[in-house]
Design a protein around this motif. Structure first.
Motif, PDB file in Angstrom:
ATOM      1  N   ALA A 402       0.829  -1.211   0.000  1.00 51.74           N
ATOM      2  CA  ALA A 402       0.000   0.000   0.000  1.00 51.74           C
ATOM      3  C   ALA A 402       0.865   1.263   0.000  1.00 51.74           C
ATOM      4  N   LEU A 403       1.921   1.285   0.811  1.00 48.12           N
ATOM      5  CA  LEU A 403       2.793   2.461   0.866  1.00 48.12           C
ATOM      6  C   LEU A 403       3.571   2.627  -0.435  1.00 48.12           C
ATOM      7  N   THR A 404       4.008   1.526  -1.008  1.00 44.25           N
ATOM      8  CA  THR A 404       4.730   1.598  -2.275  1.00 44.25           C
ATOM      9  C   THR A 404       3.832   2.161  -3.370  1.00 44.25           C
ATOM     10  N   ARG A 434      11.698   1.768   5.559  1.00 43.73           N
ATOM     11  CA  ARG A 434      10.915   2.118   4.363  1.00 43.73           C
ATOM     12  C   ARG A 434      11.235   3.524   3.859  1.00 43.73           C
ATOM     13  N   VAL A 435      11.498   4.439   4.785  1.00 47.89           N
ATOM     14  CA  VAL A 435      11.768   5.819   4.384  1.00 47.89           C
ATOM     15  C   VAL A 435      13.217   5.995   3.943  1.00 47.89           C
ATOM     16  N   GLU A 436      14.135   5.343   4.624  1.00 49.28           N
ATOM     17  CA  GLU A 436      15.558   5.531   4.355  1.00 49.28           C
ATOM     18  C   GLU A 436      16.044   4.787   3.120  1.00 49.28           C
ATOM     19  N   ASN A 437      15.310   3.779   2.689  1.00 44.17           N
ATOM     20  CA  ASN A 437      15.740   2.983   1.535  1.00 44.17           C
ATOM     21  C   ASN A 437      14.650   2.939   0.467  1.00 44.17           C
ATOM     22  N   ARG A 444      11.523  10.859  -2.662  1.00 46.45           N
ATOM     23  CA  ARG A 444      10.791  11.664  -1.681  1.00 46.45           C
ATOM     24  C   ARG A 444       9.376  11.146  -1.480  1.00 46.45           C
ATOM     25  N   LYS A 445       9.174   9.893  -1.722  1.00 47.27           N
ATOM     26  CA  LYS A 445       7.819   9.344  -1.701  1.00 47.27           C
ATOM     27  C   LYS A 445       7.237   9.277  -0.289  1.00 47.27           C
ATOM     28  N   LEU A 446       8.022   8.809   0.668  1.00 47.46           N
ATOM     29  CA  LEU A 446       7.549   8.637   2.035  1.00 47.46           C
ATOM     30  C   LEU A 446       8.285   9.580   2.986  1.00 47.46           C
ATOM     31  N   ARG A 447       7.541  10.126   3.956  1.00 49.30           N
ATOM     32  CA  ARG A 447       8.121  10.929   5.032  1.00 49.30           C
ATOM     33  C   ARG A 447       7.488  10.469   6.330  1.00 49.30           C
TER      34      ARG A 447
END
Length: 515
Positions: A402-404, A434-437, A444-447
């Motif tokens: 879902a996050l991807t 998930r945020v760092e890789n 910049r997809k996830l914060r």
């Protein structure tokens, strides 16, 4: 649009409605695909690449569609600038199942589209025929609108089986409309041909005047009949589309009930609503945080620092949870409308302090904001042996997918210190990973924003990321406002003097701020 295109605005109206649903990138793609020759060349290049890779997909299936649309463009250029209006072929070459499925749809549409050059002379003086042309064009664009939306969902390998069946139903309605309108064109053409034959006979046989008048009367009756047929078809199509939309909504409601019952997610909206009420009573609470350069950079959609992680830390009772709710609402104001996810951890309830609980809460929020994920999650629900989603591996997999899938997502996790040590570590490590890789093409997809006390565990898990500290000087104004409000309530309740109430407010706020 050229002046020539103004001859008949009906086609421009159809195209304008289609463009409303397109992003700037998609509109640019349309602009670049300007000629049939360019389209044929791109298809030939694609077929050559597939052949080299031994992945040929029989692109000859596109031929009927391409020929029909080529003739459509040649006919419609009488009324408008056809280079802007001819539909395009969207490339799905990287996704075999989707690409093959779309090729089959293109083939079926092409086989049912009328070849219009044989009727070209009939369109100049027949408004009825032009109207049919515009309806066929609208059907073609409707097909492409569905295809574009489907393509932009991404993650075809996961979603294809659960979503393609529903798309096929939509395509069948479009093809049925094309078949009906082709029948009207062919019927109208036969009638005009019969009249032309009658005209030639009249030149040879003068005494057939009475028969010719009868023929003209019959033609006018047939014209009226055709117009009535088209009106009836249009009305039936609108009714069918409304019914289809109703059935889609009913099915979506059923899916929602199944999936949300399976997730059994904790309701974070209640806590968030309570926090919004507090901030409404004290509207300037947290204003200092919104002026923080670090927070501004973290929220800004174009901020380039990687990884975009932030730790909001402070002593117990410093208002971190209220500040977290403030950040959530600030993100929601962004014009690009990212996916906004949040969770408030609570030490007194295991349903609010473990990774599975947080994940289920975020999944529920994701489904509310990204409804096209629903068919996939419903499929996972229906094939699951669990009445309630509990398996950690399954939960992680679904949240990962879902996050991807999100184009852009902000995650606010409040109160990590409310969780047990092992849970706290699992939560921070999973989301940091998930945020760092991120994928190379989506940096910049996830914060993610964490809030917690500045204790030993927090420093061990989070100290190497950007931080904002809630200091006594930062919250002094907020505390003073709060205490003044409470002092006023005490003054009213116990009939104190204003000076006495102010002294109480000042003393309490200074003590709370550690001054």
């Amino acid at each position: 649009m050229t002046q020539k295109a103004l001859h008949n605005p009906i086609f421009q109206d159809v195209l304008d409605r289609f463009k409303k649903d397109l992003s700037k990138k998609e509109k640019d793609y349309f602009t670049n695909v300007t000629s049939f020759d360019e389209l044929e060349k791109s298809i030939g290049d694609l077929q050559e690449r597939q052949t080299v890779k031994r992945q040929a997909r029989n692109l000859e299936r596109l031929s009927p569609f391409l020929e029909a649309m080529k003739q459509w463009g040649q006919v419609v250029e009488v009324f408008c600038n056809s280079s802007e209006f001819v539909a395009f072929v969207w490339s799905f070459e990287k996704f075999q199942d989707v690409f093959n499925g779309l090729l089959d749809v293109y083939k079926e549409i092409g086989q049912n589209l009328p070849l219009l050059q044989q009727y070209q002379e009939l369109f100049s003086n027949e408004p009825f025929m032009v109207r049919i042309l515009s309806i066929i064009y609208e059907d073609i664009l409707k097909f492409h609108r569905i295809a574009i939306k489907y393509y932009n969902q991404g993650l075809f390998k996961q979603f294809f089986k659960s979503t393609w069946k529903g798309q096929q139903t939509n395509f069948k309605h479009i093809i049925a409309s094309i078949v009906r309108n082709r029948g009207l064109i062919e019927s109208k053409a036969r009638l005009i041909h019969e009249q032309a034959f009658g005209d030639s006979r009249q030149v040879e046989v003068d005494h057939h005047n009475e028969n010719l008048r009868a023929f003209d009367d019959a033609r006018r009756t047939a014209d009226d009949h055709h117009a009535a047929q088209l009106d009836a078809f249009e009305e039936a199509r609108q009714i069918a589309e409304s019914e289809q939309e109703r059935q889609i909504q009913l099915e979506e409601q059923k899916q929602c009930r199944r999936v949300f019952e399976w997730l059994r997610a904790p309701n974070t909206d209640i806590e968030h609503g309570h926090l919004l009420k507090i901030r409404n009573e004290y509207p300037n609470t947290g204003a200092w945080l919104l002026e923080s350069k670090t927070l501004k950079e973290w929220i800004h959609p174009d901020y380039a620092k990687i990884p975009p992680l932030l730790w909001l830390k402070g002593i117990p009772g410093s208002g971190k949870t209220v500040l977290a709710s403030l950040v959530v609402e600030e993100i929601r104001k962004l014009k690009r409308k990212p996916t906004v996810l949040f969770f408030y951890c609570r030490h007194d309830n295991p349903e609010f302090s473990t990774f599975p609980a947080i994940a289920r809460g975020l999944l529920a929020q994701l489904l509310e904001q990204e409804r096209h994920l629903l068919p996939y999650f419903d499929q996972e629900c229906c094939t699951s042996k669990e009445p309630i989603l509990q398996t950690p591996e399954k939960i992680q997999k679904l949240l990962d997918i879902a996050l991807t899938h999100c184009k852009s997502a902000y995650i606010v996790l409040d109160g990590l210190d409310e969780c047990k040590r092992e849970d706290r570590k699992e939560i921070s490590m999973w989301f940091r990973e998930r945020v760092e890789n991120p994928p190379h093409n989506e940096p910049r997809k996830l914060r993610c924003l964490f809030t917690s006390r500045d204790d030993g565990h927090g420093r061990k898990d989070l100290e190497d990321i950007e931080t904002v500290t809630v200091g006594s000087s930062d919250i002094a104004k907020d505390l003073e406002t709060f205490c003044q409000r409470q002092a006023d309530l005490l003054r009213i309740k116990f009939q104190l003097t204003s000076d006495k109430a102010d002294d109480i407010a000042s003393a309490v706020s200074q003590r709370a701020a550690g001054q």
